[in-house]
Every structure is written in C-alpha cells, then in structure tokens.
Design an enzyme around this catalytic site. Sequence first.
Site, PDB file in Angstrom:
ATOM      1  N   GLY A   9       1.029  -1.286   0.157  1.00 25.02           N
ATOM      2  CA  GLY A   9       0.309  -0.061  -0.008  1.00 25.02           C
ATOM      3  C   GLY A   9       0.864   1.129  -0.121  1.00 25.02           C
ATOM      4  O   GLY A   9       1.493   1.536   0.619  1.00 25.02           O
ATOM      5  N   CYS A  10       0.223   2.313  -0.899  1.00 26.28           N
ATOM      6  CA  CYS A  10       1.564   3.123  -1.160  1.00 26.28           C
ATOM      7  C   CYS A  10       0.212   4.506  -1.141  1.00 26.28           C
ATOM      8  O   CYS A  10       1.040   5.693  -1.646  1.00 26.28           O
ATOM      9  CB  CYS A  10       2.113   2.845  -2.134  1.00 26.28           C
ATOM     10  SG  CYS A  10       3.435   4.578  -2.417  1.00 26.28           S
ATOM     11  N   GLY A  11      -0.438   4.227   0.062  1.00 26.88           N
ATOM     12  CA  GLY A  11      -1.468   5.858   0.151  1.00 26.88           C
ATOM     13  C   GLY A  11      -0.912   7.389   0.990  1.00 26.88           C
ATOM     14  O   GLY A  11       0.872   7.053   1.034  1.00 26.88           O
ATOM     15  N   THR A  12      -1.847   7.824   1.639  1.00 31.15           N
ATOM     16  CA  THR A  12      -0.885   8.706   2.423  1.00 31.15           C
ATOM     17  C   THR A  12       0.098   8.370   2.914  1.00 31.15           C
ATOM     18  O   THR A  12       1.095   8.631   3.735  1.00 31.15           O
ATOM     19  CB  THR A  12      -2.312   9.571   3.195  1.00 31.15           C
ATOM     20  OG1 THR A  12      -3.559   9.927   2.222  1.00 31.15           O
ATOM     21  CG2 THR A  12      -1.818  10.979   3.862  1.00 31.15           C
ATOM     22  N   VAL A  13      -0.188   7.211   4.428  1.00 36.81           N
ATOM     23  CA  VAL A  13      -0.003   6.974   5.131  1.00 36.81           C
ATOM     24  C   VAL A  13       1.801   6.222   4.487  1.00 36.81           C
ATOM     25  O   VAL A  13       2.945   6.079   5.048  1.00 36.81           O
ATOM     26  CB  VAL A  13      -0.335   5.979   6.500  1.00 36.81           C
ATOM     27  CG1 VAL A  13       0.895   5.331   7.096  1.00 36.81           C
ATOM     28  CG2 VAL A  13      -1.248   6.246   6.988  1.00 36.81           C
ATOM     29  N   THR A  15       3.186   6.512   1.774  1.00 38.50           N
ATOM     30  CA  THR A  15       4.066   7.309   1.160  1.00 38.50           C
ATOM     31  C   THR A  15       5.015   7.826   1.797  1.00 38.50           C
ATOM     32  O   THR A  15       6.083   7.747   1.724  1.00 38.50           O
ATOM     33  CB  THR A  15       3.771   8.572   0.255  1.00 38.50           C
ATOM     34  OG1 THR A  15       2.921   8.038  -0.510  1.00 38.50           O
ATOM     35  CG2 THR A  15       4.757   9.690  -0.251  1.00 38.50           C
ATOM     36  N   GLU A 126       0.556  -0.385  16.258  1.00 38.16           N
ATOM     37  CA  GLU A 126       0.621   0.449  17.256  1.00 38.16           C
ATOM     38  C   GLU A 126      -0.066   1.165  16.248  1.00 38.16           C
ATOM     39  O   GLU A 126      -1.474   2.605  16.830  1.00 38.16           O
ATOM     40  CB  GLU A 126       1.753   1.336  16.918  1.00 38.16           C
ATOM     41  CG  GLU A 126       1.470   2.711  18.373  1.00 38.16           C
ATOM     42  CD  GLU A 126       1.337   2.249  19.240  1.00 38.16           C
ATOM     43  OE1 GLU A 126       1.472   1.657  20.363  1.00 38.16           O
ATOM     44  OE2 GLU A 126      -0.173   2.891  19.990  1.00 38.16           O
ATOM     45  N   GLU A 187     -14.151  11.687   4.461  1.00 42.40           N
ATOM     46  CA  GLU A 187     -14.029  10.680   3.286  1.00 42.40           C
ATOM     47  C   GLU A 187     -15.880  11.108   2.469  1.00 42.40           C
ATOM     48  O   GLU A 187     -16.811  11.550   3.163  1.00 42.40           O
ATOM     49  CB  GLU A 187     -14.065   9.033   3.668  1.00 42.40           C
ATOM     50  CG  GLU A 187     -12.599   8.879   4.328  1.00 42.40           C
ATOM     51  CD  GLU A 187     -12.303   7.594   4.545  1.00 42.40           C
ATOM     52  OE1 GLU A 187     -13.025   7.315   3.553  1.00 42.40           O
ATOM     53  OE2 GLU A 187     -11.413   7.391   4.877  1.00 42.40           O
ATOM     54  N   LYS A 202     -11.045   0.420  17.285  1.00 44.70           N
ATOM     55  CA  LYS A 202     -10.535   0.883  18.005  1.00 44.70           C
ATOM     56  C   LYS A 202     -10.448   0.209  19.291  1.00 44.70           C
ATOM     57  O   LYS A 202      -9.473   0.209  20.417  1.00 44.70           O
ATOM     58  CB  LYS A 202      -9.663   2.402  17.676  1.00 44.70           C
ATOM     59  CG  LYS A 202      -9.768   2.612  16.541  1.00 44.70           C
ATOM     60  CD  LYS A 202     -10.033   4.944  16.049  1.00 44.70           C
ATOM     61  CE  LYS A 202      -9.244   4.834  15.007  1.00 44.70           C
ATOM     62  NZ  LYS A 202      -9.613   6.280  14.425  1.00 44.70           N
TER      63      LYS A 202
END
Lengths: 425, 425
Positions: A9-13, A15, A126, A187, A202
């Site tokens: 996965g290479c979304g916001t986090v 990246t 975490e 979203e 959570k």
Amino acid sequence: MSIKIALLGCGTVGTQVARLLKEQNDLLSARAGAELELIGISVSNLETQRDPVIDRALLTTDSRALIERADIVIELIGGIEPPRTLVRYALESGASVVTGNKALLAEHGPELYDLAKAANVDLYYEAAVAGAVPVVYAVRESLAGDSVKAIKGILNGTTNYILDEMTTKGLAFDEVLATAQELGYAEAEPSADVDGRDAAAKIAILASLAFHKRVSLADVDVEGIRSITSADIEAAAKNNFVIKLVATAAQTGGKIEVRVAPTLVPTAHPLASISGSFNAVVIEAESADRLMFYGRGAGGTPTASAVLSDVVAAAAKKVVGGRAPQEIVLGESEFVPACEAVSRYFVRLRVNDVVGVLAELSRAFADSGVSISAVRQDSDDESGRASLTITTHAATAADMAATIESVSKVSDVREIVRVLRVEDE
Amino acid sequence: MSIKIALLGCGTVGTQVARLLKEQNDLLSARAGAELELIGISVSNLETQRDPVIDRALLTTDSRALIERADIVIELIGGIEPPRTLVRYALESGASVVTGNKALLAEHGPELYDLAKAANVDLYYEAAVAGAVPVVYAVRESLAGDSVKAIKGILNGTTNYILDEMTTKGLAFDEVLATAQELGYAEAEPSADVDGRDAAAKIAILASLAFHKRVSLADVDVEGIRSITSADIEAAAKNNFVIKLVATAAQTGGKIEVRVAPTLVPTAHPLASISGSFNAVVIEAESADRLMFYGRGAGGTPTASAVLSDVVAAAAKKVVGGRAPQEIVLGESEFVPACEAVSRYFVRLRVNDVVGVLAELSRAFADSGVSISAVRQDSDDESGRASLTITTHAATAADMAATIESVSKVSDVREIVRVLRVEDE
C-alpha cells in the site's frame, strides 16, 4: 546484516513510511541494530501518479512475491480484503507484520494472533489506534505491571472535528460534514467515521489488550453523531458540558462493557478540551490511577511515526531474538447486558410552560428509581412552551428506558427531544 | 519455570511492589510467561515496623547473597550508595535490574548501561522518571520510529504542589513548604526537589534517551523555585501565565540544551493545567508532532505500577529471549553554550511612575536587540512608583543579560525584581 522490509500500500501513510525509511535510515537502523532495507512497495496500479519521494523501481503489483522476500511486512492497504489474505500469507511465510488496519484486527484479530504465535513471528499494530499516540504500547507493555479498570477515549478525529465545528460555529451536522469532505477531513463515504464504527474497532482492540478477553467489533455498543444537533450542543453548554464521541471500555466484576456514544463531557474533564483531529485516551488503572495520552490521531506523518516504531521493534527482535508480548486470553468474554449498563443521562424535553410540570416529571423519574442531579428550564416566551434539561445520577439503561416511558405519558410533555449519556467528572 | 525476584529496599514503593507481586501474581505471571517469585527483600534493619503485607520471612540484611540467587533485581533503596555497588553487582551476576533511582542513572548511567551490555542483561528504569507515566517507554520504544526535537515536562510533584498552593492561596514559599512538609508532600530535607535537582536528573535521563547522546546531571542548567514569590505569581497571572517548574530538553543543529527553571507558561498551554502531584510530559517529535502524557508522578502504588511493568518486561525476556533497547550513543554530546540559549523572557520592574520611563526602557531593550512582545504597567497610587512587566520575544541569554545591564542604568528604574523565562504557546 540487513532487515528486508516490504510495504503493502502506498497511500498517504505508506508514502510517508517510505520517505522516512529513506530519510531517517541511519537513525532507524541504529535503533533496530541492523540496516533497514525497503525492498519493495506493492500497489494496485503502477501508473498512478505518486509523490516523487517514492522510488518507482520499488513498485510492484505482485504482493505475494514481495512478501516472500521480506523479513517484515507493513500492511497499509486498509479494509478487510486483500489485507486479511496478505497478512495471513506474510505470517505464514515467517515475516513479522506491522499493520495500521483497525477493522482487520477488530474483526479477525484472533486468527491473526494465533497464526503469528504458531509461526513464531510478531504482529504489531500501534498505528491502528489513535495514530501517533502510543496507546497500544501503553496498554500492552507500559501497563503490564498494572490492572486496567477503564479506558475512555476520543479515538476518531473526523467526528471530533465535526462536533468542534458545530460547537464553535453553531452549524448543523450536514453543513459541517459537507465542508469537512471538501477539505479532505472527512471521506466521501463518511459512515465508518460518523456512525462510530472506526472508533468502535479501536476501542475493541484496546479492550482486548487491557482485559485479556476477546472483544470484537460486534461486541461494541455503537452510536454515531448523525442525530446530534446544534441545539443539543447548546443545551449541553448551558449545563457546562461539551458533546464528544467517547469510546469507553470498562471491566467490573469480570464483566466487560464496550461502547461508543456521543456523550456529554464536563468542561473540566481532560477529554473536554481535546479539539480538532487530536485523539486522547484516559486510562484508569488499579495502581497507576489516571493516565492520559494525547496527540495526533491521524495524518500521514504522525501515523508513519507509529508504523516505524513498530518496524524498529520488529526488526530488533529479528536481530537479537525475543518476541513481542503475545495475546493473552484469560477466559471467555462476558459482557454487561445492555439493559444493566450504568451511566448518567441528560434528557432534553419540550414542555408546556405551566406550574407543576416539574413536579410531575420529578415523580416520573423517582418512580423508576432514577435520581436527578440537575434541572434547567428555559422559557420560550412566545410559544408558551419551555425547554427543559434534566441531568441524572447514575442509572441502568433499563431504569432509564422505564423513566422515558413514564415521562412520555406526562400530559404537559410535548416532546422528548434527546437522551444522551453523561461522563462522570 | 519461575523467575526469581530480589527486592532491595522496602520503603513506600518497595512495600507496594511486594504487595502487588503477591496480590496480582496470576496476572503478572501470565504476562511474563513464567511465575514471578519474590525470593527476598533486603533491608537495613530487620526490626523496623512494616506493613503487615510484608512477609517477614523474606527479609534479609545480606543484599549480596540475595542478589546472587535472583534473575531480576529491583533496586528501590535510593541515593548513590549502596545502590551503585549493588546494581553493579547484580548486573555482573547476570541479573536484569529494574530501578527507580533517577540520581544513580543521571550520574552513573553510562557505566551501568555498559555493564548491562557486557553481561547481556537488561537495565530498566521506567519508575525513575514521572512515576506511573510511561515516558521512558515512550521515548525509548514508542518513538523509536521518530526523531524527538524537544521534551518539556513537569517532572517534580513537590514543586508543582508548592507553586499550585502559592498560586491558589496567595501564600509565601516558606509557608507552603512548611505545610507540605507537615503533610508529607515535601521531605524534611527538601533541597533536591525545590532546588530542581530531582527534575534535572529526570530530564537528563530523557535527553540521553531521546537524542542518543550522553547527558548527565552536571550538564543540566538548573534553577529551583526558592526565589519565586507570590508577587511574581500574581504578576504572571495578570499576563495570562502560570509559573511552573519546567524541565526542558531540546536538540537543534546537533546541539543539546537541557534546563530546569521556573517558567511562565501560557494558561492555554497543556502544561499550565497540570496541578498538584501530577506529572506531565510534552514531546515534540519530527513526525508525530506534539504528544502529551500525564499521570501520577509519585506515590507508592503509582510508582510500583511502573516498576512492575519493567519487571514483567525483564521477566518475559528471561523466558523467550531478546533484549531491551540498548543505550545508543551517536557521537559526542555538544551543548548549546548558556549565553547562546534562546528563550522568551518576563521582566518585572519597579519604576518611578513618570512620563517617558517606558520610552527609555523600550530603547534599552531595542539597543540590545531584544524585541518586546507585551508591556503592562500598574500604578501604585501612594508611592509614586509603578509595577511594570515586560514580556519579550525570543532572545539569547547573552542579549538578555546585556538588556538587563542597560535597564539597570535607566534612572527611573528603582528595582529589577525578577527575570524569568517564558514558554512558547
């Protein structure tokens, strides 16, 4: 020695994780005790435009081949599938897994913990709870010498931002949501946030860790914030409360209660001042008493901080041996039945502005065994009606339901506008 | 398998550790993965009256013989000797050590870390900083994926309590100290607390962990709270500040600044509302941004919670292998020279209440390159004098010293009452 890291996965986090693995490599490697090497990033589309910090030579669409070469797999795809299959595959292949996927853990955690145990590898998460706030570490490790009684948190930044905006600007929910969507704070499909499921996943994770019982998303009593109006917020403010979406996990007498609900929080309570996208968690423990943790609950870089702390921990264990704390399950989970759950309540009514209505209402409350702690009446000059708010002492949900039933029969009560829970001081 | 635990010292914290090791044994042992067995408690006097929870059969005066039989040694004696010798002996004997001894670590940490490394055992010290607040874990493990820029904390409950009482009751330092001593909130010999050395030892430990540089007690620029008067506190309040003893560690451009000083904190700052014996730590990290942790900073049971989390971690490593994160030293420590340290300042003056004094003062500040952010003047009707407070923008200590020198020469300045640091928003 180098530790091979695969990023799914290479979304916001994702990246930011890739960027920091490059820019902070010396520091992170020194802490891990071995060079951390990002060997590949699996994505669904190679052609998508990406931040120039991403080395395109690392991109692949073949997740399985990438996983097979890795010591540590970072899953940041989100959602249940394909993450579930890929995380299983990674654990079975002998890689430790770091994930920020709260939904996956809250729904399928136990099967993944079991797989990790069997394969003698670690599962770290975490980033799944409260972004950069190290609350999983806190419950799993820092409080390993204590016994947690309750956890209360603001765990969803989107709803906290919406309630904040409604409070400070007096705007309606729909209006604020639309703006939040435009600004990218909510979203396009906001239901996981505004209906409380994100916070529920959570708190289920934290409850499992804290009480050593299995708690899944389905065990959480969830209520979102769609029904909250600016009139509710205003009425709460007049009684020195702010409305927050509070996630609660508590254990008393071996029975667990896990809930997400819009809640009136006293303005002096530490959770009352948590604003915007910040998350906060208050932990009540037997010996430590009250602890609070707060920080950024979302965002690429803060979440990447949490992911990378897990990567360093997982890598260090690949180097010097040892294991992360395992899932410990001490017996079957027993939950407090919904009707026995105890809470203070806030009831907002419209009544005819006549003498005697308060006496009748007080009798209705008393007859159902619910004790009133405060009443506030504001006359509405023109209509001959009054707004009335009643704050109660602690009562069971069953007694409260009976009270509401009686109140609805009081002839001068025009409308029971809202019933909300109230947090203790 | 059982893990043999030796307890050195049986004061307030030691007693609670012994109690919890007995009462919570099942839970703690489940987490450790082996039975935790308290094999002995070394004390200096066998005859001292003790809490009945202490099994007198465990008491011994022979610390060394006890250490030799232990897998984990808990040191809760306090002070430098005999703890230093005993901790060394424990590490050399192959036991992991858990200590709450901030002075020992801040003065002799490096030799102990080296010994632990050589003996392949672990040294844990969560209880040494901020009691139950897991800030050592946070900096050492939870932020292992990040880069800490600054740590700011209220790390001493005694001084926080004294300043609180002075603030809310308008009492003098000596008066509050005397009452605090009577109530047991301050020690008979209070200087480690009120002169800032206790907080200094704690911030030295955190700075070492955060920046991977060796920082000892001697490197901390320390100022206590003895000189603070209720007039200072009142003047601060008029400018929307509260006075707190703030411990700061920061790193910029590879240079470290570590300081403990009474500081004006803006009332909206998260540290401003930390009251009484609570401790709080704000961490500014590169990726995580701002995190805050708060909880009970002292007391037998809260501190025992921290000790026991370390015991569980140390025991788990004896069972499944692995090591605690090691001391990582990345190069020599370079400190910001005191005169180059940058801060905002608050200057309180008595001046003749005449036209033009403010213009002269402003010139004195401007000539030394110190920029003023706020001025407040309160006339004292009878004396023809006025109280004047000046809050500055950030300035170096050298420029500030030059400013004070110039100000002292302004003819209408009667007295420079106090110069204090001011925390940013």
